[in-house]
Scaffold this motif. Sequence first.
Motif, short mmCIF file in Angstrom:
data_model
loop_
_atom_site.label_atom_id
_atom_site.label_comp_id
_atom_site.label_asym_id
_atom_site.label_seq_id
_atom_site.Cartn_x
_atom_site.Cartn_y
_atom_site.Cartn_z
N UNK A 138 0.69 -1.36 -0.03
CA UNK A 138 -0.08 0.12 0.04
C UNK A 138 0.85 1.24 -0.01
N UNK A 139 0.18 2.40 -0.26
CA UNK A 139 0.67 3.78 -0.38
C UNK A 139 -0.23 4.65 0.08
N UNK A 140 -0.87 4.24 1.38
CA UNK A 140 -1.86 5.01 2.12
C UNK A 140 -1.26 5.80 3.32
N UNK A 201 13.03 10.77 -3.51
CA UNK A 201 13.74 9.74 -2.80
C UNK A 201 12.50 9.14 -1.76
N UNK A 202 11.31 9.61 -1.96
CA UNK A 202 10.26 9.24 -0.99
C UNK A 202 9.55 8.10 -1.51
N UNK A 203 8.40 7.96 -0.75
CA UNK A 203 7.63 6.78 -0.69
C UNK A 203 7.09 6.37 -2.42
N UNK A 204 6.52 7.32 -3.00
CA UNK A 204 5.91 7.29 -4.30
C UNK A 204 6.91 6.66 -5.46
N UNK A 205 7.77 7.66 -5.51
CA UNK A 205 8.86 7.48 -6.58
C UNK A 205 10.00 6.52 -6.42
N UNK A 206 10.21 6.18 -5.22
CA UNK A 206 11.09 4.90 -4.75
C UNK A 206 10.35 3.52 -4.94
N UNK A 207 9.51 3.58 -4.34
CA UNK A 207 8.66 2.32 -4.10
C UNK A 207 7.41 2.10 -4.89
N UNK A 208 6.81 3.10 -5.58
CA UNK A 208 5.54 2.90 -6.29
C UNK A 208 5.52 1.94 -7.13
N UNK A 221 0.11 9.28 -7.06
CA UNK A 221 0.50 8.75 -5.76
C UNK A 221 1.10 9.86 -4.90
N UNK A 222 2.08 10.51 -5.34
CA UNK A 222 2.66 11.66 -4.76
C UNK A 222 2.02 12.70 -4.14
N UNK A 225 -0.45 11.69 -1.09
CA UNK A 225 0.31 11.57 0.30
C UNK A 225 0.42 13.28 0.57
N UNK A 226 0.91 13.85 -0.40
CA UNK A 226 1.14 15.25 -0.04
C UNK A 226 -0.08 15.92 0.40
N UNK A 227 -1.39 15.54 -0.10
CA UNK A 227 -2.41 16.14 0.67
C UNK A 227 -2.64 15.45 1.82
#
Length: 379
Positions: A138-140, A201-208, A221-222, A225-227
């Motif tokens: 997940x990316x929640x 280097x964050x959650x979305x761009x590295x692990x999405x 996705x980014x 998460x920013x919201x």
Amino acid sequence: MRRRIVIAPDSFKGSATASEIAEAIAAGWHSVRADDDLVLRPMADGGEGTMAAIVAAVDDSRLMPITVDGPDDRPVHTHWALLPGGIGVVELANTSGLGLLDPLRPFHAHTRGFGQAIAAALEAGVSQLQLAIGGSSSSDGGVGALRALGARFVDAHGAETPDGNAGLATLAAVQLDGLRALPVGGVQVLTDVRSPLLGETGASYVFGAQKGASADDLPLLERNLGNLLSVIRQTSIISQTSTDAVALSTRAGAGAAGGTGFGLSLWGATSSSGADSVAQLIGLDEAIRDTDLVVTGEGRFDEQTGEGKVVDRVRATADAHGVPTALVAGLISAAAVGFAASTSLTALAGSGAAAYADPLTWARVAGAELAKRFEREFD
């Protein structure tokens, strides 16, 4: 002369667990030196297999069965672990992990089941929690887990937002004052990921991508998460931590497990090196004292191994006690500096495909080869 050997590998991800690899190496070693005292301490870094490694090494551990909502709402029959002293261990991969989804659902997978397992451990009265968060689907941002622990995430009309990353798009208000209290000994998050919540280097761009997202999906996705971060800054009631949410989002590990590291920090959890924490829980330092050799390993030994991975942690502990370390890896693609010996399953099997297809057979061969190599030195 009888010798004492500690065998402490990581899992060979995708092919064999740490316990299986340790047992295979031990079988190979004993085929050459049957009288040696082999101490198995399978290791982990907070990813898949962490709980199994801990339970295998800690006497009187108990697996506590539970059924939770999986990352796509289907029930998952799993467990958490209760260790002596009331320490609870919950592994995200067992409740909300990649292996529970087919196909992957990058915008809709959630961590609700992980939170349900944490809640079950709290209800059982644990004194401390160790949360292994590798292998997330997940990316929640950890919203599903926090919701299961009593937080509220609502849209502009006051209705609960949908689960998953997609639900973060309509998020308008967050209330964390209903979160369950932390156990008296606190909550530690075990991870080897250093990424922040947002950015390149964050959650979305590295692990999405590993969660099923396409290149075109990553900006959305980014954005979602920013919201989440923006809404928390504006409207949340953070009752159990006084740290600013932006500061929490930039901490190393905030981006772990699709931002679950960040979400858990809002609850008051602290992050630690997964390899360091597991080593402490299983008594690695004590096991290595007065040992003649330590054997460690991982699926792929490369330039990233020195960045807090299991092999690096085990070797550092052995070095501190003046004990030589041998390396067994599925593939060795970097110089194995600092090891007394090294061998790869790929080299023994003749190809990567052959090694991957039958890693335990070749791990036994590796164990035997190491025993032969060290026999002259020992005796």
